[in-house]
Enzyme design. Structure first.
Site, PDB file in Angstrom:
ATOM      1  N   LEU A  49       0.889  -1.155   0.000  1.00 56.86           N
ATOM      2  CA  LEU A  49       0.000   0.000   0.000  1.00 56.86           C
ATOM      3  C   LEU A  49       0.928   1.205   0.000  1.00 56.86           C
ATOM      4  CD1 LEU A  49      -2.959   0.844  -0.031  1.00 56.86           C
ATOM      5  CD2 LEU A  49      -2.884   0.956   2.458  1.00 56.86           C
ATOM      6  N   ASP A  50       0.937   1.929  -1.096  1.00 57.95           N
ATOM      7  CA  ASP A  50       1.904   2.996  -1.298  1.00 57.95           C
ATOM      8  C   ASP A  50       1.919   4.029  -0.176  1.00 57.95           C
ATOM      9  OD1 ASP A  50       2.673   1.961  -3.790  1.00 57.95           O
ATOM     10  OD2 ASP A  50       1.023   2.993  -4.781  1.00 57.95           O
TER      11      ASP A  50
END
Length: 185
Positions: free
Chosen positions: A44-45
């Protein structure tokens, strides 16, 4: 017994336990989760928020993260512009990205969700409308949702992963986590 952690990752937190990339340290999972032996199942950036699953079970980690299992991932996405049905239909058919076509997505326009404030807030521009989408994909390419919305002319302003499979962010505030039951299938 395997452990599964549901973490609501805030914006700007690295989805790993250490920061080896910069001279000024950024917040990491270790600032929020003090549980040895658990590791993220997927990515999840840094500039995305929401559900990040962590587990100590390698097989479960692979089942969650590996695209061949086609586990649905649902995102609440604020996009620039007023996305019309034709644009959404493009996402439903699959869009062509530089690394090839995407699988068809499930997508619908939604009312602005009751989310926590983001820090820093999204830049508001009076002359540029925005809208919210609920988007579900069953693959996991790098920055895929952002690239998909850009491909239809609606860049992503805010991206919150709400669910992975049957696991959701319900009742998990930003920066908090809870253990979850593991459903064997």
């Amino acid at each position: 017994m395997s452990r599964l952690i549901l973490f609501n990752k805030p914006y700007g937190v690295l989805p790993q336990f250490t920061d080896r990339g910069t001279t000024s340290p950024r917040p990491t999972l270790s600032d929020f989760i003090d549980m040895p032996g658990v590791y993220p199942a997927g990515r999840l950036d840094l500039d995305s928020e929401g559900l990040l699953l962590l587990t100590d079970d390698g097989r479960l980690q692979a089942r969650i993260a590996d695209p061949r299992f086609k586990m649905p991932k649902t995102y609440l996405v604020q996009v620039e512009g007023d996305a019309q049905e034709a644009s959404l239909e493009s996402l439903r058919q699959g869009v062509r990205l530089k690394d090839g076509p995407t699988r068809p997505a499930e997508v619908e326009r939604i009312a602005p969700p009751a989310l926590w404030p983001r820090d820093p807030p999204i830049r508001f521009r009076k002359s540029v409308p925005d809208c919210w989408l609920r988007l579900t994909i069953r693959e996991g390419r790098n920055r895929q949702v952002r690239r998909m919305t850009a491909a239809i002319g609606h860049p992503t302003l805010r991206l919150v992963r709400w669910s992975i499979g049957d696991w959701t962010l319900d009742d998990v505030p930003p920066g908090e986590w809870r253990e979850a039951a593991i459903v064997q299938r």
